[in-house]
Design a protein around this motif. Structure first.
Motif, mmCIF file in Angstrom:
data_model
loop_
_atom_site.group_PDB
_atom_site.id
_atom_site.type_symbol
_atom_site.label_atom_id
_atom_site.label_comp_id
_atom_site.label_asym_id
_atom_site.label_seq_id
_atom_site.Cartn_x
_atom_site.Cartn_y
_atom_site.Cartn_z
ATOM 1 N N ARG A 116 0.819 -1.208 0.000
ATOM 2 C CA ARG A 116 0.000 0.000 0.000
ATOM 3 C C ARG A 116 0.855 1.262 0.000
ATOM 4 O O ARG A 116 0.566 2.218 -0.699
ATOM 5 C CB ARG A 116 -0.930 -0.014 1.219
ATOM 6 C CG ARG A 116 -1.766 1.255 1.379
ATOM 7 C CD ARG A 116 -2.540 1.244 2.688
ATOM 8 N NE ARG A 116 -3.129 2.552 2.918
ATOM 9 C CZ ARG A 116 -2.511 3.550 3.522
ATOM 10 N NH1 ARG A 116 -1.260 3.394 3.951
ATOM 11 N NH2 ARG A 116 -3.108 4.713 3.695
ATOM 12 N N TYR A 162 -5.538 4.647 -2.262
ATOM 13 C CA TYR A 162 -6.668 3.741 -2.381
ATOM 14 C C TYR A 162 -6.702 3.092 -3.761
ATOM 15 O O TYR A 162 -7.057 1.910 -3.888
ATOM 16 C CB TYR A 162 -7.962 4.502 -2.062
ATOM 17 C CG TYR A 162 -7.980 4.969 -0.629
ATOM 18 C CD1 TYR A 162 -8.592 4.211 0.363
ATOM 19 C CD2 TYR A 162 -7.329 6.145 -0.248
ATOM 20 C CE1 TYR A 162 -8.577 4.613 1.690
ATOM 21 C CE2 TYR A 162 -7.305 6.556 1.077
ATOM 22 C CZ TYR A 162 -7.926 5.791 2.038
ATOM 23 O OH TYR A 162 -7.898 6.190 3.356
ATOM 24 N N ALA A 163 -6.315 3.833 -4.779
ATOM 25 C CA ALA A 163 -6.234 3.248 -6.126
ATOM 26 C C ALA A 163 -5.235 2.093 -6.142
ATOM 27 O O ALA A 163 -5.471 1.050 -6.760
ATOM 28 C CB ALA A 163 -5.833 4.312 -7.139
ATOM 29 N N SER A 220 -4.606 0.104 -3.880
ATOM 30 C CA SER A 220 -5.073 -1.035 -3.080
ATOM 31 C C SER A 220 -6.131 -1.871 -3.783
ATOM 32 O O SER A 220 -6.472 -2.967 -3.313
ATOM 33 C CB SER A 220 -5.641 -0.525 -1.753
ATOM 34 O OG SER A 220 -6.909 0.086 -1.943
ATOM 35 N N ILE A 221 -6.654 -1.390 -4.895
ATOM 36 C CA ILE A 221 -7.831 -2.022 -5.502
ATOM 37 C C ILE A 221 -7.533 -3.430 -6.000
ATOM 38 O O ILE A 221 -8.330 -4.355 -5.805
ATOM 39 C CB ILE A 221 -8.388 -1.136 -6.633
ATOM 40 C CG1 ILE A 221 -9.005 0.145 -6.035
ATOM 41 C CG2 ILE A 221 -9.438 -1.894 -7.446
ATOM 42 C CD1 ILE A 221 -9.433 1.171 -7.062
ATOM 43 N N ARG A 222 -6.377 -3.631 -6.633
ATOM 44 C CA ARG A 222 -6.082 -4.947 -7.200
ATOM 45 C C ARG A 222 -6.055 -6.027 -6.123
ATOM 46 O O ARG A 222 -6.668 -7.089 -6.267
ATOM 47 C CB ARG A 222 -4.756 -4.927 -7.965
ATOM 48 C CG ARG A 222 -4.457 -6.253 -8.650
ATOM 49 C CD ARG A 222 -3.252 -6.164 -9.546
ATOM 50 N NE ARG A 222 -2.003 -5.999 -8.801
ATOM 51 C CZ ARG A 222 -0.813 -6.082 -9.381
ATOM 52 N NH1 ARG A 222 -0.716 -6.289 -10.692
ATOM 53 N NH2 ARG A 222 0.286 -5.937 -8.659
ATOM 54 N N GLY A 230 -7.430 -5.852 -3.224
ATOM 55 C CA GLY A 230 -8.784 -5.955 -2.673
ATOM 56 C C GLY A 230 -9.670 -6.852 -3.516
ATOM 57 O O GLY A 230 -10.474 -7.634 -2.980
ATOM 58 N N GLN A 231 -9.516 -6.763 -4.831
ATOM 59 C CA GLN A 231 -10.296 -7.633 -5.713
ATOM 60 C C GLN A 231 -9.894 -9.100 -5.542
ATOM 61 O O GLN A 231 -10.745 -9.993 -5.524
ATOM 62 C CB GLN A 231 -10.118 -7.194 -7.170
ATOM 63 C CG GLN A 231 -10.880 -5.937 -7.528
ATOM 64 C CD GLN A 231 -10.776 -5.605 -9.004
ATOM 65 O OE1 GLN A 231 -9.789 -5.920 -9.669
ATOM 66 N NE2 GLN A 231 -11.806 -4.957 -9.531
ATOM 67 N N GLN A 253 -11.621 -7.683 3.329
ATOM 68 C CA GLN A 253 -10.594 -6.648 3.259
ATOM 69 C C GLN A 253 -9.214 -7.281 3.185
ATOM 70 O O GLN A 253 -9.028 -8.455 3.548
ATOM 71 C CB GLN A 253 -10.652 -5.738 4.501
ATOM 72 C CG GLN A 253 -11.772 -4.712 4.475
ATOM 73 C CD GLN A 253 -11.426 -3.482 3.676
ATOM 74 O OE1 GLN A 253 -10.289 -3.271 3.295
ATOM 75 N NE2 GLN A 253 -12.416 -2.649 3.405
ATOM 76 N N GLY A 302 -7.409 -2.360 4.526
ATOM 77 C CA GLY A 302 -7.683 -1.446 3.420
ATOM 78 C C GLY A 302 -8.425 -0.185 3.794
ATOM 79 O O GLY A 302 -8.059 0.911 3.362
#
Length: 355
Positions: free
Chosen positions: A185, A200-201, A203-205, A207-208, A217, A233
């Motif tokens: 992160r 936050y962008a 962290s998206i991968r 998170g998915q 999370q 997250g």
């Protein structure tokens, strides 16, 4: 302090059903706006009908992500009034984020007055059903129409409002958390302590990936050693290990959460031992496997306190507190929400009455 001009909407929206509120899906009738131009400073503070912005396609926020944001809530009290929880801390943190992102600081008194006036105007949007609130999202975006990597000379500061229910579909029930090994992160010296969209962008991968595996999370490890726990997250994180509460220290890559700070202060008030220090994933999972991990929970404005019922890392999976909310987690949740909703006396001077 400059006066805030108010233009009321001529087309008020229907209020949503408080029993079916989702998080961040519906927005109120008005928003706060203020502009910044180099040489003029912050100016034209105003509350206007909620609506789209008109921005040039070359606007710097689209290309270089120079922006910051905050999140706080307004709460309906039993007497029908409305109050905020520690808004001064959100204001200070946002200005710290601004400093890191080379954005001019927002005058603290004007920031607070903007929050109070907007919430007062939108007071009928503050729901009263248990567990609901009015989420407030202040943010700043860079608006120079210019392609070039440097600080913008113009900005928009905005505040929008959204009536919300629980952040997690699980509510206060324990969530499942997956420890991320590959992506990171933030790193010390970066923007991890700032509340900016790039964090936050990034962290998206992960998170998915966690969601595909059935987890709510990601639990992040540090970006250098890939071994020390940092944060979840959308939350800071705390663990009760062998009777002591341990939470990752604020090393520059962890967001200084206001709910985190409030939990620490509450536990210190209760004379409970709290350690802010490095905590490796190995130490955490070994504690869980030996029966020494009593409770685990996340802390954040959106979810307040969220118990963790399961942790997974590589091929290791542990259940925490029997998959149920622990007694300390429940006490923190009940105390914080009790103060926020005016159900308990505020011994600490944390609440600010709006109307």
């Amino acid at each position: 302090m400059q006066e805030i001009q108010v233009k009321r909407t001529t087309a008020p929206k229907s209020k949503p059903d408080p029993a079916t509120l989702l998080f961040g899906k519906q927005f109120t009738d008005h928003m706060f706006l203020m502009d910044y131009h180099a040489g003029q400073g912050w100016h034209d503070a105003r509350i206007v009908p909620y609506g789209p912005f008109s921005l040039d396609p070359s606007c710097m926020v689209f290309h270089y992500a120079q922006e910051v944001f905050e999140g706080l809530k307004a709460y309906r009290t039993p007497d029908g009034g409305v109050q905020l929880f520690r808004p001064d801390q959100n204001i200070k943190r946002m200005n710290n984020s601004c400093e890191r992102m080379c954005i001019p600081a927002i005058p603290e008194d004007l920031f607070l007055e903007a929050l109070k006036q907007l919430v007062s105007l939108e007071r009928d949007w503050v729901p009263s059903q248990s567990g609901t609130s009015l989420y407030l999202r202040p943010f700043v975006i860079a608006t120079d129409a210019n392609l070039g990597v440097h600080a913008s000379h113009s900005y928009i500061f905005a505040i929008i409002c959204s009536p919300v229910g629980s952040y997690y579909p699980e509510g206060i029930n324990p969530v499942k958390i997956y420890v991320e090994n590959d992506d990171v992160r933030a790193v010390r010296g970066g923007t991890g302590f700032a509340k900016c969209g790039g964090n936050y962008a990034a962290s998206i991968r992960a998170g998915q990936r966690a969601e595909e595996l059935g987890y709510s999370q990601v639990l992040w490890l540090d970006g250098v050693h890939r071994k020390y726990i940092e944060e979840v997250g959308a939350m800071n994180v705390m663990f009760q290990i062998d009777g002591k509460v341990v939470t990752p220290s604020l090393s520059g890559s962890v967001l200084p959460g206001i709910t985190r700070k409030s939990c620490i202060e509450l536990m210190q008030h209760w004379d409970l031992p709290v350690e802010e220090r490095l905590l490796s994933a190995e130490e955490l999972f070994s504690a869980a496997e030996s029966g020494k991990l009593d409770e685990a929970w996340g802390t954040g404005t959106a979810a307040v306190v969220s118990p963790i019922g399961e942790l997974a890392w590589n091929d290791r999976k542990v259940t925490v507190s029997g998959g149920k909310i622990g007694s300390l987690t429940q006490k923190l949740y009940d105390t914080l929400t009790g103060i926020q909703w005016g159900l308990l006396p505020d011994e600490f001077g944390w609440t600010v009455k709006v109307c």
